[in-house]
Design a protein around this motif. Structure first.
Motif, PDB file in Angstrom:
ATOM      1  N   GLY A  40     101.619  68.311  -4.370  1.00 18.63           N
ATOM      2  CA  GLY A  40     102.474  67.934  -5.582  1.00 18.63           C
ATOM      3  C   GLY A  40     102.533  69.184  -6.364  1.00 18.63           C
ATOM      4  O   GLY A  40     101.670  70.387  -6.260  1.00 18.63           O
ATOM      5  N   GLU A  41     103.232  68.972  -7.636  1.00 15.49           N
ATOM      6  CA  GLU A  41     103.553  70.342  -8.432  1.00 15.49           C
ATOM      7  C   GLU A  41     102.020  70.608  -9.296  1.00 15.49           C
ATOM      8  O   GLU A  41     101.947  72.039  -9.438  1.00 15.49           O
ATOM      9  CB  GLU A  41     104.300  69.803  -9.586  1.00 15.49           C
ATOM     10  N   THR A  42     101.067  69.846  -9.459  1.00 13.18           N
ATOM     11  CA  THR A  42      99.818  70.256  -9.956  1.00 13.18           C
ATOM     12  C   THR A  42      98.806  70.248  -9.082  1.00 13.18           C
ATOM     13  O   THR A  42      97.600  70.492  -9.777  1.00 13.18           O
ATOM     14  CB  THR A  42      99.617  69.230 -11.261  1.00 13.18           C
ATOM     15  N   ALA A  43      98.983  70.350  -7.926  1.00 15.46           N
ATOM     16  CA  ALA A  43      97.890  70.526  -6.759  1.00 15.46           C
ATOM     17  C   ALA A  43      97.188  71.788  -6.967  1.00 15.46           C
ATOM     18  O   ALA A  43      97.478  72.684  -7.149  1.00 15.46           O
ATOM     19  CB  ALA A  43      98.502  70.303  -5.341  1.00 15.46           C
ATOM     20  N   LYS A  44      95.867  71.654  -6.870  1.00 15.52           N
ATOM     21  CA  LYS A  44      94.887  72.562  -6.883  1.00 15.52           C
ATOM     22  C   LYS A  44      94.015  72.486  -5.427  1.00 15.52           C
ATOM     23  O   LYS A  44      93.745  71.478  -5.183  1.00 15.52           O
ATOM     24  CB  LYS A  44      94.059  72.215  -8.039  1.00 15.52           C
ATOM     25  N   ASN A  45      93.493  73.827  -5.144  1.00 19.05           N
ATOM     26  CA  ASN A  45      92.629  73.769  -4.092  1.00 19.05           C
ATOM     27  C   ASN A  45      91.205  72.948  -4.357  1.00 19.05           C
ATOM     28  O   ASN A  45      90.825  73.034  -5.366  1.00 19.05           O
ATOM     29  CB  ASN A  45      92.303  75.052  -3.590  1.00 19.05           C
ATOM     30  N   THR A  46      90.689  72.104  -3.489  1.00 20.52           N
ATOM     31  CA  THR A  46      89.381  71.427  -3.797  1.00 20.52           C
ATOM     32  C   THR A  46      88.577  71.877  -2.718  1.00 20.52           C
ATOM     33  O   THR A  46      88.391  72.904  -2.146  1.00 20.52           O
ATOM     34  CB  THR A  46      89.653  69.983  -4.052  1.00 20.52           C
ATOM     35  N   VAL A  47      88.167  70.736  -1.932  1.00 18.30           N
ATOM     36  CA  VAL A  47      87.343  70.771  -0.674  1.00 18.30           C
ATOM     37  C   VAL A  47      88.126  71.676   0.368  1.00 18.30           C
ATOM     38  O   VAL A  47      87.696  72.352   1.093  1.00 18.30           O
ATOM     39  CB  VAL A  47      86.735  69.673  -0.275  1.00 18.30           C
ATOM     40  N   GLY A  48      89.514  71.398   0.127  1.00 21.96           N
ATOM     41  CA  GLY A  48      90.396  71.771   1.128  1.00 21.96           C
ATOM     42  C   GLY A  48      91.729  72.303   0.478  1.00 21.96           C
ATOM     43  O   GLY A  48      91.697  72.212  -0.522  1.00 21.96           O
ATOM     44  N   PRO A  49      92.434  73.281   0.976  1.00 24.08           N
ATOM     45  CA  PRO A  49      93.399  73.954   0.445  1.00 24.08           C
ATOM     46  C   PRO A  49      94.664  72.847   0.334  1.00 24.08           C
ATOM     47  O   PRO A  49      94.579  71.982   0.642  1.00 24.08           O
ATOM     48  CB  PRO A  49      93.988  75.066   1.358  1.00 24.08           C
ATOM     49  N   VAL A  50      95.383  73.325  -0.872  1.00 28.65           N
ATOM     50  CA  VAL A  50      96.677  72.574  -1.071  1.00 28.65           C
ATOM     51  C   VAL A  50      97.564  72.393   0.033  1.00 28.65           C
ATOM     52  O   VAL A  50      97.522  73.452   0.780  1.00 28.65           O
ATOM     53  CB  VAL A  50      97.324  73.361  -2.289  1.00 28.65           C
ATOM     54  N   LEU A  51      98.106  71.572   0.171  1.00 28.90           N
ATOM     55  CA  LEU A  51      98.940  71.350   1.444  1.00 28.90           C
ATOM     56  C   LEU A  51     100.615  71.351   1.082  1.00 28.90           C
ATOM     57  O   LEU A  51     101.299  71.344   2.203  1.00 28.90           O
ATOM     58  CB  LEU A  51      98.746  69.878   2.169  1.00 28.90           C
ATOM     59  N   ASN A  52     100.880  71.633   0.057  1.00 28.88           N
ATOM     60  CA  ASN A  52     102.432  71.907  -0.495  1.00 28.88           C
ATOM     61  C   ASN A  52     102.678  73.053   0.643  1.00 28.88           C
ATOM     62  O   ASN A  52     102.142  74.166   0.672  1.00 28.88           O
ATOM     63  CB  ASN A  52     102.521  72.484  -1.878  1.00 28.88           C
ATOM     64  N   GLY A  53     103.902  72.917   1.160  1.00 30.07           N
ATOM     65  CA  GLY A  53     104.630  73.828   1.950  1.00 30.07           C
ATOM     66  C   GLY A  53     103.931  74.149   3.232  1.00 30.07           C
ATOM     67  O   GLY A  53     104.085  75.431   3.748  1.00 30.07           O
ATOM     68  N   LEU A  54     103.394  73.307   3.768  1.00 29.63           N
ATOM     69  CA  LEU A  54     102.304  73.534   4.979  1.00 29.63           C
ATOM     70  C   LEU A  54     103.170  73.954   6.291  1.00 29.63           C
ATOM     71  O   LEU A  54     102.549  74.971   6.810  1.00 29.63           O
ATOM     72  CB  LEU A  54     101.607  72.372   5.604  1.00 29.63           C
ATOM     73  N   ILE A  55     104.166  73.445   6.520  1.00 32.86           N
ATOM     74  CA  ILE A  55     104.929  73.593   7.647  1.00 32.86           C
ATOM     75  C   ILE A  55     105.764  74.930   7.584  1.00 32.86           C
ATOM     76  O   ILE A  55     106.363  75.267   6.516  1.00 32.86           O
ATOM     77  CB  ILE A  55     106.087  72.094   8.161  1.00 32.86           C
ATOM     78  N   GLY A  56     105.725  75.728   8.465  1.00 31.30           N
ATOM     79  CA  GLY A  56     106.054  76.988   8.508  1.00 31.30           C
ATOM     80  C   GLY A  56     104.971  78.231   7.893  1.00 31.30           C
ATOM     81  O   GLY A  56     105.152  79.250   8.070  1.00 31.30           O
ATOM     82  N   ARG A  57     104.037  77.461   7.318  1.00 37.10           N
ATOM     83  CA  ARG A  57     103.116  78.594   6.794  1.00 37.10           C
ATOM     84  C   ARG A  57     101.954  78.943   7.912  1.00 37.10           C
ATOM     85  O   ARG A  57     101.609  78.214   8.941  1.00 37.10           O
ATOM     86  CB  ARG A  57     102.410  77.690   5.511  1.00 37.10           C
ATOM     87  N   LYS A  58     101.630  80.057   7.843  1.00 39.65           N
ATOM     88  CA  LYS A  58     100.562  80.754   8.779  1.00 39.65           C
ATOM     89  C   LYS A  58      99.122  80.039   8.222  1.00 39.65           C
ATOM     90  O   LYS A  58      98.888  80.025   7.125  1.00 39.65           O
ATOM     91  CB  LYS A  58     100.278  82.210   8.642  1.00 39.65           C
ATOM     92  N   ALA A  59      98.396  79.789   9.201  1.00 36.26           N
ATOM     93  CA  ALA A  59      97.079  79.120   8.945  1.00 36.26           C
ATOM     94  C   ALA A  59      96.271  80.176   8.255  1.00 36.26           C
ATOM     95  O   ALA A  59      96.470  81.284   8.421  1.00 36.26           O
ATOM     96  CB  ALA A  59      96.362  78.631  10.094  1.00 36.26           C
ATOM     97  N   ALA A  60      95.317  79.612   7.221  1.00 36.45           N
ATOM     98  CA  ALA A  60      94.445  80.332   6.395  1.00 36.45           C
ATOM     99  C   ALA A  60      95.242  81.257   5.364  1.00 36.45           C
ATOM    100  O   ALA A  60      94.682  82.213   5.109  1.00 36.45           O
ATOM    101  CB  ALA A  60      93.410  81.067   7.232  1.00 36.45           C
ATOM    102  N   SER A  61      96.457  80.873   4.976  1.00 34.78           N
ATOM    103  CA  SER A  61      97.269  81.729   4.037  1.00 34.78           C
ATOM    104  C   SER A  61      97.528  81.265   2.485  1.00 34.78           C
ATOM    105  O   SER A  61      98.191  82.023   1.967  1.00 34.78           O
ATOM    106  CB  SER A  61      98.537  82.125   4.832  1.00 34.78           C
ATOM    107  N   HIS A  62      97.063  80.288   2.191  1.00 33.48           N
ATOM    108  CA  HIS A  62      97.297  79.714   1.005  1.00 33.48           C
ATOM    109  C   HIS A  62      96.323  80.334   0.001  1.00 33.48           C
ATOM    110  O   HIS A  62      95.162  80.670   0.282  1.00 33.48           O
ATOM    111  CB  HIS A  62      97.081  78.277   0.856  1.00 33.48           C
ATOM    112  N   ASP A  63      96.808  81.225  -1.000  1.00 33.46           N
ATOM    113  CA  ASP A  63      96.115  81.941  -1.994  1.00 33.46           C
ATOM    114  C   ASP A  63      95.087  81.197  -2.812  1.00 33.46           C
ATOM    115  O   ASP A  63      95.340  79.849  -3.059  1.00 33.46           O
ATOM    116  CB  ASP A  63      97.064  82.695  -3.094  1.00 33.46           C
ATOM    117  N   GLY A  64      93.944  81.782  -2.886  1.00 33.75           N
ATOM    118  CA  GLY A  64      92.835  81.282  -3.506  1.00 33.75           C
ATOM    119  C   GLY A  64      92.120  80.237  -3.053  1.00 33.75           C
ATOM    120  O   GLY A  64      91.083  79.563  -3.570  1.00 33.75           O
ATOM    121  N   TYR A  65      92.070  80.153  -1.764  1.00 32.43           N
ATOM    122  CA  TYR A  65      91.059  79.117  -0.984  1.00 32.43           C
ATOM    123  C   TYR A  65      90.303  79.920   0.053  1.00 32.43           C
ATOM    124  O   TYR A  65      90.970  80.973   0.589  1.00 32.43           O
ATOM    125  CB  TYR A  65      91.958  78.158  -0.220  1.00 32.43           C
TER     126      TYR A  65
END
Length: 99
Positions: A40-65
């Motif tokens: 969601g719009e206010t999602a933050k990394n916690t124990v795992g990374p944010v899942l917004n936009g997961l499909i099409g994203r390279k694994a281990a590429s979400h900033d800040g995690y």
């Protein structure tokens, strides 16, 4: 939140057509993911990374995690099939994943 639940449904029934009633099922399924991941719009990394936009994203590429070395070097790009395999057994899909 239903649009994000829909994504979980699609991933959990990747080879099946998705129907309106699946959104409720997807929300229920996502509750298992919610312990570690946010969407969601206010999602933050916690124990795992944010899942917004997961499909099409390279694994281990979400900033800040901080990802495991195994996932960083996996070379995976998330699509429905890859993610479905991964959530069934992360260690089988990405050898060396921490447990």
């Amino acid at each position: 939140m239903l649009k994000y639940a829909f994504v979980c449904v699609v991933l959990s029934v990747a080879s099946s057509p998705v129907h309106a009633q699946d959104a409720a099922s997807g929300e229920k399924i996502f509750n298992q993911c919610r312990a570690c991941h946010q969407v969601g719009e206010t999602a933050k990394n916690t124990v795992g990374p944010v899942l917004n936009g997961l499909i099409g994203r390279k694994a281990a590429s979400h900033d800040g995690y901080s990802y495991s070395t195994a996932l960083k070097s996996s070379g995976l790009t998330w699509d429905k099939a890859t993610f479905a395999d991964y959530i069934k057994d992360p260690k089988a899909k990405v050898p060396g994943m921490p447990g």
